[in-house]
Design a protein around this motif. Structure first.
Motif, PDB file in Angstrom:
ATOM      1  N   ILE A  30      33.918 -23.184 -40.275  1.00  0.00           N
ATOM      2  CA  ILE A  30      33.725 -22.420 -41.510  1.00  0.00           C
ATOM      3  C   ILE A  30      35.078 -22.302 -42.202  1.00  0.00           C
ATOM      4  N   TYR A  31      35.148 -22.692 -43.463  1.00  0.00           N
ATOM      5  CA  TYR A  31      36.391 -22.606 -44.216  1.00  0.00           C
ATOM      6  C   TYR A  31      36.033 -22.511 -45.696  1.00  0.00           C
ATOM      7  N   SER A  32      37.033 -22.230 -46.569  1.00  0.00           N
ATOM      8  CA  SER A  32      36.808 -22.099 -48.011  1.00  0.00           C
ATOM      9  C   SER A  32      38.049 -22.585 -48.731  1.00  0.00           C
ATOM     10  N   ASN A  33      37.828 -23.258 -49.864  1.00  0.00           N
ATOM     11  CA  ASN A  33      38.927 -23.754 -50.683  1.00  0.00           C
ATOM     12  C   ASN A  33      39.362 -22.756 -51.756  1.00  0.00           C
ATOM     13  N   LYS A  34      38.630 -21.651 -51.866  1.00  0.00           N
ATOM     14  CA  LYS A  34      38.963 -20.652 -52.877  1.00  0.00           C
ATOM     15  C   LYS A  34      40.201 -19.889 -52.462  1.00  0.00           C
ATOM     16  N   LYS A  35      41.153 -19.792 -53.376  1.00  0.00           N
ATOM     17  CA  LYS A  35      42.431 -19.178 -53.015  1.00  0.00           C
ATOM     18  C   LYS A  35      42.337 -17.668 -52.948  1.00  0.00           C
ATOM     19  N   HIS A  36      41.660 -17.057 -53.936  1.00  0.00           N
ATOM     20  CA  HIS A  36      41.672 -15.595 -54.010  1.00  0.00           C
ATOM     21  C   HIS A  36      40.489 -14.989 -53.272  1.00  0.00           C
ATOM     22  N   ILE A  37      39.346 -15.650 -53.348  1.00  0.00           N
ATOM     23  CA  ILE A  37      38.157 -15.050 -52.733  1.00  0.00           C
ATOM     24  C   ILE A  37      37.757 -15.810 -51.477  1.00  0.00           C
ATOM     25  N   GLY A  92      38.720 -15.526 -48.367  1.00  0.00           N
ATOM     26  CA  GLY A  92      38.416 -14.674 -47.215  1.00  0.00           C
ATOM     27  C   GLY A  92      37.011 -14.090 -47.325  1.00  0.00           C
ATOM     28  N   PHE A  93      36.627 -13.683 -48.540  1.00  0.00           N
ATOM     29  CA  PHE A  93      35.286 -13.115 -48.725  1.00  0.00           C
ATOM     30  C   PHE A  93      34.214 -14.170 -48.489  1.00  0.00           C
ATOM     31  N   VAL A  94      34.506 -15.367 -48.985  1.00  0.00           N
ATOM     32  CA  VAL A  94      33.546 -16.463 -48.810  1.00  0.00           C
ATOM     33  C   VAL A  94      33.356 -16.752 -47.330  1.00  0.00           C
ATOM     34  N   VAL A  95      34.441 -16.813 -46.578  1.00  0.00           N
ATOM     35  CA  VAL A  95      34.351 -17.094 -45.122  1.00  0.00           C
ATOM     36  C   VAL A  95      33.571 -15.981 -44.456  1.00  0.00           C
ATOM     37  N   PHE A  96      33.810 -14.731 -44.872  1.00  0.00           N
ATOM     38  CA  PHE A  96      33.108 -13.605 -44.265  1.00  0.00           C
ATOM     39  C   PHE A  96      31.613 -13.716 -44.512  1.00  0.00           C
ATOM     40  N   CYS A  97      31.296 -14.084 -45.743  1.00  0.00           N
ATOM     41  CA  CYS A  97      29.882 -14.229 -46.066  1.00  0.00           C
ATOM     42  C   CYS A  97      29.241 -15.342 -45.246  1.00  0.00           C
ATOM     43  N   LYS A  98      29.964 -16.449 -45.103  1.00  0.00           N
ATOM     44  CA  LYS A  98      29.421 -17.583 -44.339  1.00  0.00           C
ATOM     45  C   LYS A  98      29.218 -17.198 -42.873  1.00  0.00           C
ATOM     46  N   ARG A  99      30.156 -16.430 -42.349  1.00  0.00           N
ATOM     47  CA  ARG A  99      30.007 -16.014 -40.957  1.00  0.00           C
ATOM     48  C   ARG A  99      28.816 -15.071 -40.803  1.00  0.00           C
ATOM     49  N   ALA A 100      28.669 -14.216 -41.804  1.00  0.00           N
ATOM     50  CA  ALA A 100      27.533 -13.283 -41.741  1.00  0.00           C
ATOM     51  C   ALA A 100      26.226 -14.047 -41.790  1.00  0.00           C
TER      52      ALA A 100
END
Length: 417
Positions: free
Chosen positions: A67-74, A76-84
């Motif tokens: 699980i990873y995200s290319n978004k710089k500012h959000i 962490g939120f995207v990764v959290f959502c994906k984990r959820a």
């Protein structure tokens, strides 16, 4: 059940799944996996094909990915959502997710097995190639050894052939010796024969005087010397020894009649084969070994043995002297030599000197003896310079007809031997 225990149980299940799908595992009737070893080459090829087919059939799958995200500012939120979302899916959709993971694990296992099998097959093929190369090398070495053995066999055959030639020569020598020894000539007969053809005792003693000066050059005081005369016969040389002051001397002859005559004249003799007598003498114990008109009675191999035994018993600086008839004199070589039926063959002085040198004597010399009164030597002044070639031919013919009827080989043993 705690999370750590569940994780441990999951690892066990994954391990068991890997074992069940390993190419080294067999499944028993009860469903247990048994470690397989010692598979043959054909079995490994079959397993390789099986793993490749199964890996190919399971390569298209949607397993878990990081699980990873290319978004710089959000991000962490995207990764959290994906984990959820993944957690929710794991709870509510585990029945779907886990088979996919197992399927992916099966694919990886088969790929690993296929690579391992291929590697082992390559190693086995390399080993087989190395074995074949070793066999080829052994065959090559065997061929080289065979060629070497064949060469040795040829050399051995050549040596056997050479030995056969030597043996045939010895057989001929023994035959000649047998024929000579079996001539029906008694001791009395041969004594009477020498009385008729050898010449008078005084004539022979006069002829033998030619050897006295050369012996005195090497041994001036004969009273201190030790002398052996082989084939002493009637004892003329024993008379010469005694008259020149020798006291330690002996005559060796097989003719008992002539030995008795020598003893009556005050000489010591022994009835014995001359070579056997010399063999019983200690090394380096004699100053002079002589033999007059004897070596022409011996086959050449026996003559060589006689010379070798003489060399052994002679002191350093000791002397050897053997007289025989001279075949270079045409009258001797074509006539008088053959009067004696016990003569074997005329002996060329060059051959006898070579044999004596070959036996190890250093100083050798041919001494001419018994030149007849008819031998004449013309010089160029008698017939003039214009007849120089004619004078040469006349002298040569005179020498060959009336020159030395006898010669002797004189040899000295090295002083360092």
């Amino acid at each position: 059940m705690s999370d750590s225990l569940k994780e441990f149980q999951r690892k066990i299940e994954i391990r068991q799944f890997a074992i069940n799908n390993s190419w080294k595992a067999d499944t028993t009737a009860s469903g247990d996996s048994v470690y397989r070893d010692g598979c043959g080459l054909e079995d490994r090829f079959a397993l390789l094909d099986e793993n490749i087919v199964e890996a190919d059939s399971s390569k298209f799958t949607n397993g878990y990915f990081p699980i990873y995200s290319n978004k710089k500012h959000i991000g962490g939120f995207v990764v959290f959502c994906k984990r959820a979302v993944r957690k929710i899916m794991k709870i509510f959709m585990g029945w779907y997710i886990f088979p996919i993971l197992e399927h992916a694990n099966h694919f990886r296992g088969k790929i690993v097995n296929a690579v391992a099998l291929e590697r082992e097959l390559i190693v086995q093929q390399q080993q087989k190639i190395n074995t074949l190369l070793d066999q080829v090398q052994k065959i090559t070495n065997s061929q080289k050894e065979s060629e070497k053995s064949e060469r040795k066999a040829r050399e051995h055959a050549k040596k056997l052939e050479e030995q056969m030639v030597v043996l045939m020569g010895e057989v001929n020598t023994l035959r000649a010796e047998y024929e000579r020894d079996n001539l029906e000539m008694s001791d009395d007969f041969y004594h009477d024969f020498e009385e008729a053809f050898r010449g008078s005792r005084e004539d022979i003693k006069t002829r033998l005087q030619v050897y006295v000066p050369i012996i005195r050059k090497h041994l001036s005081d004969w009273g201190k010397g030790t002398f052996i005369d082989v084939g002493s016969g009637r004892g003329e040389w024993l008379d010469v020894l005694k008259e020149n002051g020798a006291s330690d001397y002996i005559g060796v002859d097989l003719n008992q009649t002539q030995n008795k005559i020598c003893e009556e004249r005050g000489h010591r003799t022994i009835c014995m084969d001359c070579i056997q007598y010399l063999r019983e003498r200690p090394e380096k114990s004699v100053d002079l070994v002589t033999g007059f008109q004897i070596i022409e009675h011996l086959p050449l191999p026996i003559f060589v043995q006689l010379v070798e035994e003489c060399k052994r018993v002679l002191k350093p600086g000791g002397m050897l002297l053997f007289e025989t008839q001279n075949p270079s004199n045409l009258s001797v070589g074509a006539d008088t030599f053959y009067i004696d039926p016990s003569h074997i063959r005329p002996l060329d002085p060059r051959l006898i000197e070579f044999l004596v040198k070959w036996c190890g004597f250093e100083q050798t010399q041919i001494i001419d003896a018994n030149t007849t009164a008819n031998c004449m030597n013309f010089n160029e002044d008698m017939l003039g310079q214009e007849n120089k070639q004619l004078v040469h031919h006349i002298n040569d013919i005179s020498w060959k007809l009336f020159g030395p009827q006898d010669y002797a080989i004189f040899a000295v043993k090295g002083s360092k031997e």
